[in-house]
Design a protein around this motif. Structure first.
Motif, PDB file in Angstrom:
ATOM      1  N   PRO A   1       0.824  -1.215   0.000  1.00 56.61           N
ATOM      2  CA  PRO A   1       0.000   0.000   0.000  1.00 56.61           C
ATOM      3  C   PRO A   1       0.854   1.260   0.000  1.00 56.61           C
ATOM      4  O   PRO A   1       1.904   1.311   0.639  1.00 56.61           O
ATOM      5  CB  PRO A   1      -0.788  -0.133   1.298  1.00 56.61           C
TER       6      PRO A   1
ATOM      7  N   LEU B   1       1.684   4.237   1.455  1.00 58.80           N
ATOM      8  CA  LEU B   1       1.379   4.725   2.801  1.00 58.80           C
ATOM      9  C   LEU B   1       1.084   6.213   2.833  1.00 58.80           C
ATOM     10  O   LEU B   1       0.295   6.677   3.644  1.00 58.80           O
ATOM     11  CB  LEU B   1       2.543   4.406   3.737  1.00 58.80           C
ATOM     12  N   THR B   2       1.726   6.945   1.946  1.00 63.42           N
ATOM     13  CA  THR B   2       1.469   8.374   1.942  1.00 63.42           C
ATOM     14  C   THR B   2       0.001   8.656   1.641  1.00 63.42           C
ATOM     15  O   THR B   2      -0.555   9.664   2.051  1.00 63.42           O
ATOM     16  CB  THR B   2       2.326   9.077   0.868  1.00 63.42           C
TER      17      THR B   2
ATOM     18  N   ASP C   1      -2.499   5.930   1.828  1.00 64.42           N
ATOM     19  CA  ASP C   1      -3.375   5.113   2.663  1.00 64.42           C
ATOM     20  C   ASP C   1      -2.923   5.106   4.113  1.00 64.42           C
ATOM     21  O   ASP C   1      -2.413   4.126   4.621  1.00 64.42           O
ATOM     22  CB  ASP C   1      -3.397   3.677   2.123  1.00 64.42           C
ATOM     23  N   ASN C   2      -3.097   6.224   4.745  1.00 67.20           N
ATOM     24  CA  ASN C   2      -2.865   6.245   6.181  1.00 67.20           C
ATOM     25  C   ASN C   2      -4.038   6.942   6.840  1.00 67.20           C
ATOM     26  O   ASN C   2      -4.794   7.661   6.171  1.00 67.20           O
ATOM     27  CB  ASN C   2      -1.549   6.950   6.494  1.00 67.20           C
TER      28      ASN C   2
ATOM     29  N   LEU D   1      -4.524   9.453   8.478  1.00 61.63           N
ATOM     30  CA  LEU D   1      -4.684  10.904   8.428  1.00 61.63           C
ATOM     31  C   LEU D   1      -4.704  11.418   6.997  1.00 61.63           C
ATOM     32  O   LEU D   1      -4.638  12.620   6.765  1.00 61.63           O
ATOM     33  CB  LEU D   1      -3.544  11.577   9.193  1.00 61.63           C
ATOM     34  N   SER D   2      -4.803  10.511   6.080  1.00 57.68           N
ATOM     35  CA  SER D   2      -4.744  10.905   4.675  1.00 57.68           C
ATOM     36  C   SER D   2      -5.883  11.853   4.327  1.00 57.68           C
ATOM     37  O   SER D   2      -7.015  11.691   4.757  1.00 57.68           O
ATOM     38  CB  SER D   2      -4.823   9.666   3.797  1.00 57.68           C
TER      39      SER D   2
END
Lengths: 859, 190
Positions: A101, A103-104, A106-107, A109-110
């Motif tokens: 994934p 991550l930037t 799908d996190n 706080l996205s």
């Protein structure tokens, strides 16, 4: 199974020894719900199943085999399962290990709205909202609806539906639409388990059991044993129990077949399955909300935007409310108008009624019966005779189902009728509407609704246009009373509309002209005025000569408009001088006073000039009078203002005192008046002013204007206000006249002789008048002659004048009263009223005269 | 599923004016269920700001904190995890794993969150985790001037915790993820 869950309306479980004659069961259910369409209802005792068919989840054709049903069921469930898998995201569980994934993105706080996490947060938000409502769902049935399992099912279904239809989203009330659907499925499943208990041997496949029990033996099970078992069973149960499926009654047979795990689609195809209740409920809910191919889609009721293709441009629920009021208006106009009067708009209560399909107004058991009916009604659009070019506004009435919903609401309104009519303010009215009584006879209500449904459908088809008109009125939130009956609104509307186009214009024009003329009359000299007068006369003559009435009728409305304008113009012109004459009267009276008091020679001169002028004007007089005669004969019978009658009689009187039958011998009188004008004319200028209008006088007066200009300033109040009032009255007449022309024209020709009669009778009756007037005129002359010599007697003479005027007025009044009596006996009612009104105005004018005379006498 | 934000050593206003704008835009109310803050905020305004993100706020006292009421250490249980919180200036040597592990045992926690070093670190140690979220503002420390702003977000779900590390490197937010599963033995040990 908790007994509370058992639907009280469910038919009692069949007796253990079921004969083939099971129909009593069906009949029982019929009795309870009052169904009329039993033959259509294939699964009468399985409500959930029946609803699925009605809602379009399952095929409704009766020829559909059980296998087909199972296939469709399985398909629906598969779809739902896929949807659930796709839409319900679990962000913290990686989809699969290989997936790396980003991550930037799908996190948690996205900020990216497409990331699984933001989807998850959105869902969570929705879930919170749904949960808030679900936790309060049917608290009285809490033992079922508040169980975590049920809540979970409901939540998931709602969540998925909202995610599937993001344009709609979740709205309060959806859960109440869903809950009964799940409930009936649950009831069905329970019924199945009950039946299963009774006929265990049919449901359970013995081989299944053997396989399970002797699991470790795997394939080596004893065929002989099972054979024995089978024989055993047959032997033991024998005739007491049902041997095979075929011997069961059809209804039970269906149940068995529907729940056979080995039928089409295997386990997934078990139509009544507790395992797939969630799937089925979703399919039903989806069908209900989207209104499969039908016109009633519940989802629309939750949206605040008009549906595509809606003619009204209103949100559907408002539109439906309008339809509801429309139906109410047709059924019970008094209740309708009462609600309108109170300002209770339909959406105030219907929003709540319609959005949850009456779920809040009835207990769950009653609600199921109502829904039975609603769903039983076909949702497909009714074939319209007018087709697509006219898509009438109220979509809800297009389908039987929608019509039934509206009819149900109206039936509820009618149920509350008396208590609603008793309310005096909107608050209590709404209170009563929103607290629908609980103990009601649901059967009666449904019967009423059914009859109304038929009415709604028939009305909708037969008269689409009033619907639109009704709607237009409402959309402007005018909601006028004129809407009460569509037929009424339509018919009078057109002529009024046609009239208003030109009417105000005309009125303005007329008023304007009157103003101009008046000014002209004051400022300009006789010739122009004369011209105007002759023009008018010509006009009226032309019109009278062409004998317009028949042509008018033939030529239709536009022509009639023109004609009406002509009439109005003529009338105006006829009346314009009249007003001026009145104005002049005042002037003249005042003038005369002064003249008398100041110098008798002035009067003498006046008289002389009058004599001369009237001589010349008398040349014209006959033609003028005929014109007036004609014009008045045209209009006076439709409106027959007594003013005109009076006018009439006076003119005839004015032209020659001797001849009462002026009309008959117009030309001759003209001759006579030509031959011997001096006497009557010299008399009349004095006498006629007091009795108001005369053309001769008017002409004479206009000549007096230069002299009177001084007097004008003396008594501006009188001269200004009086004519104005008169004019107002005249315009009222104009107005009425203009309205009446269309209807009145036809009758005009026939009644044309009427006014002459009445006027002649008037003049006959007014025969008593001439002596008086002549006496007054004698008075005048005597006064003027006396004034020549004696100045000190002025006061006395004035008093005499006043007295004579009073006398005169009294005579006129008496004449009018007689005239009125006669009018009542002769004319029809509306005309009488008009005549009466005219007399009232004339009386008012006379009152003014009386005032003047009072002033005079005081002086 | 619970989201826990862990941050500390902001040193506002002494060593940094504010949180980096990129962080601020990411930290929005409604997502986070708990905030644990190791200390050194240092003023009340920061405390208030954190409260707006999430009302459930847990703070231990750093050496620069104005508010003296913050405890030295704090433990809380979220889901099946027990979390311990301490600023870390008391644990010497600063940032030493063994010393921190001692504190972890002392507090009897699965996850120990400390600060003070201004350097992000995360150790899996003895069936637990020791995390230092670093300085959220990138404030310099008594150890180093070279500090990247960073904080940690823990997604605790059942026996599993995913630690998201947000670090601002050259103006870009870099996100890293550390999975941690609590073993059954630890679970039974409780």
């Amino acid at each position: 199974m908790p007994p509370a869950l058992m639907n009280p309306l469910m038919p009692p479980p069949p007796p253990p020894s079921v004969s083939v004659s099971a129909p009593p069961e069906l009949e029982g259910s019929d009795d309870v719900s009052g169904r009329s369409v039993t033959q259509k209802r294939r699964f009468g005792d399985l409500r959930g199943l029946q609803w699925r068919v009605d809602l379009g989840v399952l095929p409704s054709e009766s020829s559909t085999s059980i296998d087909d049903l199972r296939r469709v069921t399985a398909d629906c469930r598969r779809r739902y399962a896929n949807l659930r898998r796709r839409l319900l995201v679990e962000p913290h569980i990686p989809k699969d290990g290989s997936n790396s994934p980003d991550l930037t993105m799908d996190n948690p706080l996205s900020q990216n709205p497409d990331s699984t996490w933001s989807r998850f947060f959105r869902n969570a938000e929705l879930e919170r909202m749904v949960d808030q409502d679900l936790s309060r769902l049917y608290p009285e049935h809490g033992n079922y609806f508040q169980t975590p399992g049920c809540q979970g099912i409901l939540r998931r279904i709602l969540l998925l539906w909202c995610l599937r239809h993001p344009e709609c989203g979740y709205r309060q009330g959806m859960h109440e639409l869903l809950a009964p659907l799940l409930y009936v499925l649950q009831v069905d499943v329970e019924r199945l388990s009950e039946v299963r208990k009774l006929y265990e041997d049919i449901f359970t496949d013995k081989f299944d059991g053997l396989l399970y029990q002797e699991n470790d033996l795997s394939y080596s099970f004893d065929f002989r044993k099972s054979q024995d078992l089978l024989e055993d069973e047959i032997g033991s149960h024998g005739n007491a129990k049902v041997k095979s499926l075929d011997e069961l009654d059809p209804a039970l047979q269906t149940i068995v077949l529907l729940s056979d795990a080995y039928g089409a689609e295997g386990e997934l195809g078990i139509v009544l399955s507790e395992k797939f209740m969630e799937h089925d409920a979703y399919c039903m809910f989806d069908a209900l909300m989207s209104g499969v191919r039908g016109s009633v889609a519940m989802a629309d009721f939750f949206s605040s935007f008009p549906v595509a293709g809606s003619q009204t441009g209103l949100p559907p629920v408002i539109e439906a409310s309008t339809a509801l009021y429309h139906l109410l208006c047709l059924v019970d106009s008094s209740l309708y108008s009462h609600l309108l009067d109170l300002g209770v708009e339909p959406q105030y209560f219907s929003l709540r009624w319609l959005r949850v399909l009456f779920g809040r107004e009835f207990s769950l058991d009653n609600l199921l019966i109502i829904w039975d009916e609603i769903f039983a009604s076909d949702n497909s659009k009714v074939e319209k005779s007018v087709d697509d070019n006219i898509d009438w506004g109220l979509r809800i009435l297009h389908s039987p189902r929608g019509a039934f919903i509206a009819a149900m609401a109206v039936a509820m309104l009618l149920h509350l009728r008396s208590s609603l009519l008793a309310t005096e303010n909107p608050t209590t009215c709404l209170q009563r509407l929103l607290n629908f009584p609980e103990n009601i006879n649901i059967k009666k209500l449904l019967e009423k609704a059914k009859s109304l449904q038929a009415r709604a459908l028939s009305v909708d088809i037969s008269s689409p246009s009033p619907l639109i008109i009704g709607y237009h009125l409402q959309s402007k939130s005018v909601m006028t009373r004129s809407q009460t009956l569509p037929s009424e609104t339509v018919s009078p509307k057109t002529p009024v509309n046609l009239l208003t186009d030109s009417y105000w214009e005309e009125k303005w024009r007329v008023a304007h002209e009157a103003e101009e003329l008046k000014q002209d009359g004051i400022e300009q000299q006789i010739p122009t005025r004369k011209k105007g007068w002759t023009e008018k006369v010509k006009h009226t003559l032309r019109r009278a000569g062409s004998d317009p009435p028949p042509s008018r009728i033939k030529n239709g409305k536009k022509e009639s408009k023109v004609v009406r304008r002509n009439i109005l113009e003529a009338l105006h012109k006829a009346l314009g001088p009249e007003e001026e004459a009145e104005q002049m009267d005042c002037h003249e009276i005042l003038c005369k006073q002064e003249n008398i008091s100041e110098a008798a020679e002035g009067v003498q001169q006046n008289d002389n000039s009058k004599g001369d002028n009237s001589y010349s004007s008398d040349d014209r007089c006959p033609s003028g009078n005929t014109g007036i005669e004609e014009s008045s004969s045209v209009y006076s019978d439709s409106t027959s203002p007594p003013n005109e009658a009076n006018y009439h009689e006076i003119t005839s009187q004015g032209s020659s005192v001797a001849s009462n039958l002026y009309l008959d011998e117009c030309d001759e009188t003209a001759d006579t008046s030509l031959s011997d004008p001096p006497l009557p004319v010299s008399d009349h200028p004095e006498s006629i002013p007091e009795t108001s209008e005369s053309t001769d006088v008017d002409v004479d007066k206009s000549e007096n204007i230069p002299q009177m200009s001084g007097c004008n300033n003396n008594d501006p109040g009188n001269s200004a206000t009086h004519p104005k009032e008169k004019k107002q009255n005249k315009f009222q007449w104009f107005w009425k006249f203009g309205r009446n022309t269309v209807e009145g024209i036809s009758g005009k020709v026939g009644a044309a002789s009427e006014p002459t009669k009445s006027t002649s009778s008037c003049s006959n009756q007014s025969n008593s008048q001439p002596p008086v007037s002549s006496t007054t005129s004698e008075h005048f002359t005597s006064v003027s002659s006396k004034g020549d010599s004696v100045d000190q007697n002025v006061m006395g003479t004035l008093k005499n004048i006043g007295q004579s005027m009073l006398d005169h007025i009294q005579v006129i009044e008496s004449v009018f009263q007689q005239d009125r009596n006669q009018g009542v006996s002769v004319e029809n009612l509306s005309k009488n009223i008009l005549v009466g009104k005219g007399q009232v105005t004339a009386m008012a004018a006379l009152k003014e005269l009386r005032k003047i005379s009072n002033i005079l006498s005081e002086m | 599923m619970v989201l826990v934000l862990a941050l500390g050593d902001l040193h506002i206003p002494h060593r940094a004016p504010d949180l980096p704008a990129k962080f601020k835009s990411m930290l929005v109310p409604g997502k986070i269920q708990h905030i644990i803050c190791t200390g050194n905020l240092s003023i009340k305004e920061v405390h208030d700001y954190l409260k707006t993100l999430c009302p459930d706020l847990h703070i231990t006292r750093g050496e620069y904190d104005e508010d003296t009421r913050y405890p030295e250490t704090k433990t809380l249980t979220i889901g099946q995890f027990k979390l311990g919180l301490c600023h870390g200036h008391q644990v010497i040597p600063w940032g030493d794993l063994d010393s921190l592990a001692m504190l972890q045992r002392q507090l009897d926690v699965d996850i120990l969150v400390t600060g003070h070093t201004h350097q992000f670190t995360a150790y899996k140690h003895e069936g637990g985790v020791v995390i230092n979220p670093g300085s959220a503002t990138g404030a310099y420390s008594s150890i180093t001037y070279d500090v990247n702003p960073s904080f940690v977000l823990m997604d605790i779900d059942g026996l599993r915790v995913v630690v998201y590390v947000y670090e601002l490197i050259d103006g870009e937010v870099k996100v890293d993820k550390i999975d941690f599963k609590k073993t059954a033995s630890i679970h039974t040990a409780h």
